[in-house]
Design a protein around this motif. Sequence first.
Motif, PDB file in Angstrom:
ATOM      1  N   SER A 121       0.834  -1.200   0.000  1.00  0.00           N
ATOM      2  CA  SER A 121       0.000   0.000   0.000  1.00  0.00           C
ATOM      3  C   SER A 121       0.867   1.246   0.000  1.00  0.00           C
ATOM      4  O   SER A 121       1.997   1.240   0.470  1.00  0.00           O
ATOM      5  CB  SER A 121      -0.904   0.031   1.244  1.00  0.00           C
ATOM      6  OG  SER A 121      -1.684  -1.139   1.312  1.00  0.00           O
ATOM      7  N   GLN A 168      -6.221   5.124   2.448  1.00  0.00           N
ATOM      8  CA  GLN A 168      -4.881   4.574   2.390  1.00  0.00           C
ATOM      9  C   GLN A 168      -4.375   4.434   0.961  1.00  0.00           C
ATOM     10  O   GLN A 168      -3.192   4.583   0.689  1.00  0.00           O
ATOM     11  CB  GLN A 168      -4.846   3.197   3.064  1.00  0.00           C
ATOM     12  CG  GLN A 168      -3.457   2.575   3.128  1.00  0.00           C
ATOM     13  CD  GLN A 168      -3.452   1.259   3.871  1.00  0.00           C
ATOM     14  OE1 GLN A 168      -4.514   0.725   4.207  1.00  0.00           O
ATOM     15  NE2 GLN A 168      -2.279   0.723   4.123  1.00  0.00           N
ATOM     16  N   HIS A 169      -5.280   4.177   0.027  1.00  0.00           N
ATOM     17  CA  HIS A 169      -4.879   3.845  -1.335  1.00  0.00           C
ATOM     18  C   HIS A 169      -5.186   4.947  -2.345  1.00  0.00           C
ATOM     19  O   HIS A 169      -4.797   4.826  -3.508  1.00  0.00           O
ATOM     20  CB  HIS A 169      -5.569   2.558  -1.781  1.00  0.00           C
ATOM     21  CG  HIS A 169      -5.284   1.387  -0.883  1.00  0.00           C
ATOM     22  ND1 HIS A 169      -4.090   0.712  -0.908  1.00  0.00           N
ATOM     23  CD2 HIS A 169      -6.046   0.791   0.071  1.00  0.00           C
ATOM     24  CE1 HIS A 169      -4.120  -0.269  -0.018  1.00  0.00           C
ATOM     25  NE2 HIS A 169      -5.294  -0.238   0.598  1.00  0.00           N
ATOM     26  N   THR A 228      -9.447  -3.703   0.361  1.00  0.00           N
ATOM     27  CA  THR A 228      -9.496  -2.575   1.305  1.00  0.00           C
ATOM     28  C   THR A 228      -9.708  -1.252   0.581  1.00  0.00           C
ATOM     29  O   THR A 228     -10.390  -0.361   1.091  1.00  0.00           O
ATOM     30  CB  THR A 228      -8.208  -2.509   2.142  1.00  0.00           C
ATOM     31  OG1 THR A 228      -7.065  -2.514   1.268  1.00  0.00           O
ATOM     32  CG2 THR A 228      -8.116  -3.668   3.110  1.00  0.00           C
ATOM     33  N   ILE A 248     -13.390  -0.939  -0.325  1.00  0.00           N
ATOM     34  CA  ILE A 248     -14.174  -0.588   0.865  1.00  0.00           C
ATOM     35  C   ILE A 248     -14.008   0.891   1.190  1.00  0.00           C
ATOM     36  O   ILE A 248     -14.987   1.603   1.480  1.00  0.00           O
ATOM     37  CB  ILE A 248     -13.756  -1.473   2.050  1.00  0.00           C
ATOM     38  CG1 ILE A 248     -14.161  -2.930   1.791  1.00  0.00           C
ATOM     39  CG2 ILE A 248     -14.382  -0.969   3.354  1.00  0.00           C
ATOM     40  CD1 ILE A 248     -13.585  -3.918   2.776  1.00  0.00           C
ATOM     41  N   GLU A 249     -12.766   1.392   1.127  1.00  0.00           N
ATOM     42  CA  GLU A 249     -12.516   2.816   1.385  1.00  0.00           C
ATOM     43  C   GLU A 249     -13.272   3.695   0.404  1.00  0.00           C
ATOM     44  O   GLU A 249     -13.888   4.704   0.790  1.00  0.00           O
ATOM     45  CB  GLU A 249     -11.020   3.102   1.287  1.00  0.00           C
ATOM     46  CG  GLU A 249     -10.193   2.554   2.430  1.00  0.00           C
ATOM     47  CD  GLU A 249      -8.706   2.766   2.230  1.00  0.00           C
ATOM     48  OE1 GLU A 249      -7.949   2.414   3.147  1.00  0.00           O
ATOM     49  OE2 GLU A 249      -8.303   3.282   1.166  1.00  0.00           O
TER      50      GLU A 249
END
Length: 284
Positions: free
Chosen positions: A2, A22-23, A50, A53-54
């Motif tokens: 990441s 985060q991404h 992830t 989802i974010e």
Amino acid sequence: MSVKRTKNPVPDWIQVPHPEMQHCLVSFPRKHILLVTINRPQYRNCLPVTATIELGHLWKWYDSEPELRCAVFTGAGDKAFCAGMDLKERHDVLLTEEVALEYPSGQFGGMSNRTGKKPIIVACNGHAHGGGMEMLLNADVIFASPNADFRLPEVIRGVSALAGALPRAMMLFGNHRCMDIILTGRVLTLKEAVDWGFVKEVVPLDRLVDRAIEYAAEIAALAPDSVIISRLAAREAWEGAGISRATMRGQELWAENMLKSKNAEEGLRAYKEKRDPKWFPSHI
């Protein structure tokens, strides 16, 4: 792997801070405009679970933030908007027999099956394959760089594009064009995408995001309630209602709220007084 979390200044006109990402990078290039950049260029901006989802949380926040009116979505680097799912992660999930991936209701990237309230303009900087193409099929308007191409290669990988792409490709392209690209997994060229009405405009890479922001600013300058209602009423047909039923649904759902809104009053008053309207935040 990441990218590191990156903090971007949040302007004081934003009422509620956006979810941590985060991404992806989140910024606000102009008032009322959200810019979201997938920040995994070393992996051609593929998305692990992830990240999906974010993004699902982010798009819901975008819809609920009254001062935001239009979003631009792009990828970092000069190779790819999004290469789709992180296939190495997908393979690892299959090996552990945990086949069910906990995606948000909007599916891949929180967007491939998103209804939402507000428009998302895509600045496609390179190829959009797999899930990247699925997100584009549900975008509102697409600008693309000269090196962009598009693909649903799932049949080559032993899977299928079940996060929204298949029925949307059928609706957008018609039976024969749709079958051509989904049954072969071939690349849809930029010229074809323009000819088929999929891409609005081809823009040099160094101007791509700026052009998309300029276009978003045109939308953001208009009545925010009207933009939301017009988009949702049109999507009634996109979601499967016939034209007559979609028209009735639009009237049933939105006509009364629209006509009673402050922005309707302001728009009509501004016209009468021969001045530019001063729009209120939308709370629809």
